[in-house]
Design a protein around this motif. Sequence first.
Motif, PDB file in Angstrom:
ATOM      1  N   PRO A  12     -12.937  10.419   8.017  1.00 36.75           N
ATOM      2  CA  PRO A  12     -11.632  10.512   7.167  1.00 36.75           C
ATOM      3  C   PRO A  12     -11.088  11.973   7.310  1.00 36.75           C
ATOM      4  O   PRO A  12      -9.733  11.965   7.236  1.00 36.75           O
ATOM      5  CB  PRO A  12     -12.129  10.271   5.836  1.00 36.75           C
ATOM      6  N   PHE A  13     -11.905  13.066   7.282  1.00 34.44           N
ATOM      7  CA  PHE A  13     -11.163  14.454   6.686  1.00 34.44           C
ATOM      8  C   PHE A  13     -10.346  14.599   8.216  1.00 34.44           C
ATOM      9  O   PHE A  13      -9.136  15.006   8.065  1.00 34.44           O
ATOM     10  CB  PHE A  13     -12.388  15.543   7.009  1.00 34.44           C
ATOM     11  N   GLY A  14     -10.746  14.363   9.348  1.00 37.03           N
ATOM     12  CA  GLY A  14     -10.076  14.817  10.406  1.00 37.03           C
ATOM     13  C   GLY A  14      -8.846  13.601  10.627  1.00 37.03           C
ATOM     14  O   GLY A  14      -7.748  13.980  11.011  1.00 37.03           O
ATOM     15  N   HIS A  57     -20.089   1.866   1.080  1.00 34.21           N
ATOM     16  CA  HIS A  57     -18.735   2.842   0.805  1.00 34.21           C
ATOM     17  C   HIS A  57     -17.842   2.282  -0.363  1.00 34.21           C
ATOM     18  O   HIS A  57     -17.048   1.320   0.222  1.00 34.21           O
ATOM     19  CB  HIS A  57     -18.034   3.305   1.956  1.00 34.21           C
ATOM     20  N   ILE A  58     -17.870   2.584  -1.464  1.00 33.51           N
ATOM     21  CA  ILE A  58     -17.036   2.200  -2.517  1.00 33.51           C
ATOM     22  C   ILE A  58     -16.039   3.097  -2.971  1.00 33.51           C
ATOM     23  O   ILE A  58     -16.516   4.090  -3.324  1.00 33.51           O
ATOM     24  CB  ILE A  58     -17.774   1.675  -3.670  1.00 33.51           C
ATOM     25  N   PHE A  59     -14.674   2.946  -2.756  1.00 30.07           N
ATOM     26  CA  PHE A  59     -13.867   4.050  -2.948  1.00 30.07           C
ATOM     27  C   PHE A  59     -13.692   3.863  -4.578  1.00 30.07           C
ATOM     28  O   PHE A  59     -13.101   3.201  -5.140  1.00 30.07           O
ATOM     29  CB  PHE A  59     -12.517   3.656  -2.379  1.00 30.07           C
ATOM     30  N   GLU A  65      -2.776  10.767  -7.025  1.00 32.68           N
ATOM     31  CA  GLU A  65      -2.264  10.867  -5.895  1.00 32.68           C
ATOM     32  C   GLU A  65      -3.135  10.316  -4.550  1.00 32.68           C
ATOM     33  O   GLU A  65      -2.577   9.735  -3.789  1.00 32.68           O
ATOM     34  CB  GLU A  65      -1.821  12.382  -5.554  1.00 32.68           C
ATOM     35  N   VAL A  66      -4.443  10.577  -4.607  1.00 41.97           N
ATOM     36  CA  VAL A  66      -5.258  10.094  -3.517  1.00 41.97           C
ATOM     37  C   VAL A  66      -5.489   8.606  -3.545  1.00 41.97           C
ATOM     38  O   VAL A  66      -5.332   8.195  -2.636  1.00 41.97           O
ATOM     39  CB  VAL A  66      -6.725  10.818  -3.771  1.00 41.97           C
ATOM     40  N   TRP A  67      -5.332   8.224  -4.827  1.00 37.53           N
ATOM     41  CA  TRP A  67      -5.290   6.694  -4.725  1.00 37.53           C
ATOM     42  C   TRP A  67      -4.263   6.110  -4.107  1.00 37.53           C
ATOM     43  O   TRP A  67      -4.181   5.048  -3.375  1.00 37.53           O
ATOM     44  CB  TRP A  67      -5.822   6.285  -6.179  1.00 37.53           C
ATOM     45  N   GLU A  68      -2.900   6.639  -4.489  1.00 39.44           N
ATOM     46  CA  GLU A  68      -1.849   6.188  -4.015  1.00 39.44           C
ATOM     47  C   GLU A  68      -1.553   6.226  -2.538  1.00 39.44           C
ATOM     48  O   GLU A  68      -1.334   5.545  -1.781  1.00 39.44           O
ATOM     49  CB  GLU A  68      -0.615   6.780  -4.697  1.00 39.44           C
ATOM     50  N   TYR A 346     -20.025  14.705  -0.367  1.00 45.22           N
ATOM     51  CA  TYR A 346     -18.635  14.586  -0.708  1.00 45.22           C
ATOM     52  C   TYR A 346     -18.601  12.863  -1.155  1.00 45.22           C
ATOM     53  O   TYR A 346     -18.897  12.275  -0.181  1.00 45.22           O
ATOM     54  CB  TYR A 346     -17.289  15.086  -0.202  1.00 45.22           C
ATOM     55  N   ASP A 347     -18.026  12.657  -2.179  1.00 45.68           N
ATOM     56  CA  ASP A 347     -17.495  11.272  -2.144  1.00 45.68           C
ATOM     57  C   ASP A 347     -16.126  11.118  -1.453  1.00 45.68           C
ATOM     58  O   ASP A 347     -15.577  12.082  -0.986  1.00 45.68           O
ATOM     59  CB  ASP A 347     -17.071  10.701  -3.747  1.00 45.68           C
ATOM     60  N   MET A 348     -16.036   9.954  -1.054  1.00 45.98           N
ATOM     61  CA  MET A 348     -14.533   9.497  -0.092  1.00 45.98           C
ATOM     62  C   MET A 348     -13.295  10.332  -0.527  1.00 45.98           C
ATOM     63  O   MET A 348     -12.638  10.724   0.139  1.00 45.98           O
ATOM     64  CB  MET A 348     -14.627   8.170  -0.012  1.00 45.98           C
ATOM     65  N   TRP A 349     -13.110  10.143  -1.894  1.00 42.64           N
ATOM     66  CA  TRP A 349     -11.991  10.734  -2.537  1.00 42.64           C
ATOM     67  C   TRP A 349     -11.953  12.055  -2.389  1.00 42.64           C
ATOM     68  O   TRP A 349     -10.559  12.458  -2.223  1.00 42.64           O
ATOM     69  CB  TRP A 349     -11.773  10.043  -3.912  1.00 42.64           C
ATOM     70  N   GLN A 350     -12.907  12.549  -2.573  1.00 44.51           N
ATOM     71  CA  GLN A 350     -12.866  14.442  -2.417  1.00 44.51           C
ATOM     72  C   GLN A 350     -12.675  14.695  -0.761  1.00 44.51           C
ATOM     73  O   GLN A 350     -11.938  15.673  -0.663  1.00 44.51           O
ATOM     74  CB  GLN A 350     -14.385  14.792  -2.648  1.00 44.51           C
ATOM     75  N   ILE A 351     -12.997  13.837  -0.042  1.00 42.96           N
ATOM     76  CA  ILE A 351     -12.622  14.310   1.417  1.00 42.96           C
ATOM     77  C   ILE A 351     -11.248  14.169   1.748  1.00 42.96           C
ATOM     78  O   ILE A 351     -10.627  14.948   2.341  1.00 42.96           O
ATOM     79  CB  ILE A 351     -13.695  13.255   2.410  1.00 42.96           C
ATOM     80  N   VAL A 352     -10.724  12.846   1.431  1.00 39.26           N
ATOM     81  CA  VAL A 352      -9.238  12.813   1.231  1.00 39.26           C
ATOM     82  C   VAL A 352      -8.491  14.012   0.555  1.00 39.26           C
ATOM     83  O   VAL A 352      -7.455  14.551   1.328  1.00 39.26           O
ATOM     84  CB  VAL A 352      -8.760  11.387   0.660  1.00 39.26           C
TER      85      VAL A 352
END
Length: 368
Positions: A12-14, A57-59, A65-68, A346-352
């Motif tokens: 996800p980061f890349g 993996h649960i978002f 902003e990340v959610w949108e 990190y949680d997924m949202w933090q990576i985004v």
Amino acid sequence: MKYDYLIVGAGPFGAVFAHEAMKCNKTCLVIDKRNHIGGNIYTEQVEDINVHKYGAHIFHTNDKEVWEYVNRFATFNRYTNSPIANFNGEIYNLPFNMNTFYRLWGVSDPKEAEQIIETQRLKCDDPQNLEEQALSLVGRDIYEKLIKGYTEKQWGRDCKDLPAFIIKRLPVRFTWDNNYFNDQYQGIPVGGYTPIIEKLLEGSEVRLNTDYFAQREYFDQIATKTVYTGMLDEFYNYQFGPLEYRTLRFDSEILDQPNFQGNAVVNYTDKETPFTRIIEHKHFEFGTQPKTVVTREYSKEYENGDEPYYPVNDQRNNARYLSYKGLVESEQNIIFGGRLAEYKYYDMWQIVRNSLDAARKELKEAQK
């Protein structure tokens, strides 16, 4: 061809960084040593079920902003994480709430539950290890049945030998709410996570089964800048010593039945059960398929060749990480991001969020 960015890792980061760069008409080459994109959020269809190949993996996020942003690439369902704990056949709700306390002590009055926990709590201003920290937060019964065995399996160490900071807090709710997360936004992408990564990587050149370190000299020459999401110690050839991780082993099977455990996630909190939890993937998307796929997760010490999952952020490893971080800060043409490159879970949202912030900073500077 000279690329603007070489991106090491198609997780996800890349992928987010590549997408933002492509929007600014930058050229990106994304490489990954695995045979698929998505990193640890990769999902694949088995028996028409989207299987989370590297664990659940649960978002979830409070960042609107990340959610949108992620909702541009997928439709998210209304899945709410409500895991179950199985302690030697006794079933408890997680997080710790009135359903848990009723099952433990037969109490339905929140005040009475508070009083029981208070009488069991270890009075300790300076916990010296994880056991003392947990006992000071939730008391003996919850610790013995729902924390101790699971934690010792997860980390491979006695709770008395684990640092207190691993458990900074434990969610205790005196309501009947089984929703594990407090975040405003939560869900699972319909169709799995892989299609999100596919859309993020559109326009970038992607090479799989490609190990950066096997051709490092070549890759270092074909891009103006590198975005590195792999292991930090490996990047610097382990010159300060290896950083320690815990890893996971997954044992999946297809069952010829429509429902195995009635819940997506069941944690096994006794120490005798060798696995930490069982995932039944179809329940993430409310599946009604005739068969089901379940995965047992086993935690183990990381060895060379394994996938690193959880950094062991104890004092020794954190000091070693700071030595590597000193090298990172001297780099001019390399951007480090993600849990492996930053040695942080990190949680997924933090990576985004982190990738968006890094991309915006970089692309803004690139336009100067």
